[in-house]
Design a protein around this motif. Structure first.
Motif, short mmCIF file in Angstrom:
data_model
loop_
_atom_site.label_atom_id
_atom_site.label_comp_id
_atom_site.label_asym_id
_atom_site.label_seq_id
_atom_site.Cartn_x
_atom_site.Cartn_y
_atom_site.Cartn_z
N LYS A 44 -48.66 8.59 38.94
CA LYS A 44 -48.30 10.04 39.07
C LYS A 44 -48.65 10.73 37.98
N LEU A 45 -49.08 12.07 38.10
CA LEU A 45 -49.30 12.98 37.11
C LEU A 45 -48.46 14.13 37.04
N LEU A 46 -48.19 14.49 35.86
CA LEU A 46 -47.33 15.50 35.77
C LEU A 46 -47.85 16.59 34.64
N ILE A 47 -48.29 17.52 35.38
CA ILE A 47 -48.92 18.66 34.45
C ILE A 47 -47.76 19.73 33.71
N VAL A 48 -47.57 19.92 32.67
CA VAL A 48 -46.65 21.00 32.06
C VAL A 48 -47.58 21.88 31.47
N THR A 49 -47.20 23.32 31.98
CA THR A 49 -47.86 24.24 31.52
C THR A 49 -47.12 25.47 31.32
N ASP A 50 -47.68 26.62 31.10
CA ASP A 50 -46.46 27.80 31.06
C ASP A 50 -46.98 29.03 31.97
N ASP A 51 -45.96 29.88 32.29
CA ASP A 51 -46.37 30.80 33.25
C ASP A 51 -47.68 31.62 33.35
N LEU A 52 -48.23 32.04 31.94
CA LEU A 52 -49.20 32.71 31.89
C LEU A 52 -50.30 31.87 32.28
N VAL A 53 -50.61 30.54 31.91
CA VAL A 53 -51.74 29.88 32.01
C VAL A 53 -51.72 29.28 33.57
N ALA A 54 -50.34 29.05 34.22
CA ALA A 54 -50.37 28.52 35.51
C ALA A 54 -50.84 29.63 36.44
N ASP A 55 -50.49 30.98 36.06
CA ASP A 55 -51.27 31.96 37.07
C ASP A 55 -52.79 31.61 37.01
N LEU A 56 -53.42 31.56 35.76
CA LEU A 56 -54.92 31.61 35.65
C LEU A 56 -55.36 30.34 36.23
N TYR A 57 -55.01 29.01 35.96
CA TYR A 57 -55.80 27.92 35.86
C TYR A 57 -55.03 26.78 36.78
N LEU A 58 -53.69 26.66 36.97
CA LEU A 58 -52.97 25.76 37.62
C LEU A 58 -53.51 25.30 38.78
N SER A 59 -53.47 26.16 39.66
CA SER A 59 -54.03 25.62 41.19
C SER A 59 -55.24 25.03 41.23
N ASN A 60 -56.33 25.69 40.72
CA ASN A 60 -57.51 24.93 40.47
C ASN A 60 -57.59 23.33 39.94
N ILE A 61 -56.75 23.12 38.74
CA ILE A 61 -56.73 22.12 38.39
C ILE A 61 -55.85 20.99 39.26
N VAL A 62 -54.99 21.50 39.91
CA VAL A 62 -54.01 20.71 40.79
C VAL A 62 -55.16 20.31 42.08
#
Length: 364
Positions: A44-62
């Motif tokens: 399994k992968l767990l991506i830890v990020t913050d709310d500012l970065v999540a808004d910008l990049y998280l969905s693409n990486i996931v």
């Protein structure tokens, strides 16, 4: 190891591990290949990020990973306050609830705060699992390389942590485009620090090519990152656990961390604190080594970059001295500071309290 077709690769070699830093535009494309290259496929992968970065990049990486991996995300609030024991504990709980095991991988997507806390979680979850650093700030070119992971305690910054190297660092300069100027400046302070402690030629290059932050074009940014990371890698490879040489990376940090604590976490950026700390350490060095003439040069550069050159009147020299004594380099309540002999040549010295107080006075 997968090759980075459109960028640079820097190897970090330490006593405990060798790993690559992939650096360049589009470097994030290395992530799926890297995970596939592990001897045992991550459960399994767990991506830890913050709310500012999540808004910008998280969905693409996931979405680039979900086809082949089971992916979970944990989003922290942005800011230094996130490096708390409560958040550390909450991420551990989240990892256990979602069935992560010894073959899972933690991915730190964000700046230094995210890298520090996610790395510390990785170093202690089931006694240590793999993690990958994906820095999204200029400042994190320093913190993402070298394996220092930690959380803060109310009595001091980074007081609870360990040395734990990542499997790789993926540094995509496209992530830096979204950074506000304040964050670029904060990260640039560590770039200048790397040149001052190790490489006069790099320092001269910075002086000639970067008159202000506007000069940090993509090409120059890559030069800064590659040189900064190479210097960090060289220092860390010689001294992974900071028993000697690695302490020089703390140039400017004794006062820098004290300012962060005295002003209140988040009231001054790490880079601004370190920049003022470097100016202070240089001034102190000149008093002990009259042949050194550098602080005027730095002061002028600091004005152009927008770094602070004065300490706020809300904190006293005595208060700052108290915070400086909490520094991890302090021994028997004597302050040990990284001082500069000449550009590229620094070392640790014990400095008497009186000299520190007297020199602090000059910065009000």
């Amino acid at each position: 190891m997968p090759q980075n077709s459109n960028g640079k690769q820097v190897t970090v070699q330490t006593a405990s591990k060798e790993y690559s830093v992939f650096l360049g535009k589009g470097a994030i494309e290395q992530l799926p290949k890297l995970l596939e290259s592990f001897q045992k496929k991550p459960s399994k992968l767990l991506i830890v990020t913050d709310d500012l970065v999540a808004d910008l990049y998280l969905s693409n990486i996931v979405s680039s990973l979900t086809q082949n991996f089971s992916v979970h995300s944990y989003v922290l609030p942005n800011g230094e306050e996130a490096k708390s024991f409560d958040n550390y504990y909450a991420i551990q709980t989240f990892a256990l609830e979602n069935g992560l095991d010894r073959h899972s991988v933690i991915i730190a997507l964000g700046g230094g705060v995210v890298g520090d806390i996610a790395g510390f979680v990785a170093s202690t979850f089931m006694r240590g699992i793999k993690f990958i650093q994906i820095p999204t700030t200029l400042l994190a070119h320093d913190s993402a390389v070298g394996g220092k992971v930690a959380i803060n305690h109310p009595l001091g910054k980074n007081m609870i942590g360990s040395f734990y190297q990542p499997e790789a660092v993926i540094y995509d300069v496209d992530f830096l485009i979204s950074l506000p100027e304040k964050e670029m400046r904060s990260g640039f302070a560590e770039v200048v620090k790397h040149s001052l402690i190790w490489d006069d030629e790099f320092y001269q290059w910075i002086r000639e090519n970067i008159k202000s932050l506007d000069d940090l074009t993509e090409d120059r940014l890559l030069v800064c990152l590659e040189n900064g990371i190479k210097i960090k890698a060289e220092v860390v490879s010689n001294d992974e656990k900071e028993t000697g040489l690695r302490a020089i990376l703390n140039f400017g940090h004794t006062l820098g961390h004290a300012l962060e604590a005295a002003y209140g976490y988040g009231k001054v950026t790490h880079g601004d604190g370190v920049a003022l700390g470097m100016l202070f350490a240089t001034r102190l060095s000149e008093k002990l080594n009259p042949e050194l003439e550098l602080s005027t040069d730095l002061s002028e550069a600091w004005e152009r970059y927008g770094f602070p050159t004065k300490i706020r009147s809300s904190v006293s020299p005595e208060e700052l001295l108290g915070w400086m004594k909490k520094d991890k380099k302090t021994q028997n309540s004597h302050i040990h500071m990284v001082l500069i002999q000449s550009v590229g040549n620094v070392g640790l010295r014990s400095v008497p309290d009186e000299l520190i107080l007297e020199t602090l006075q000059e910065f009000y």
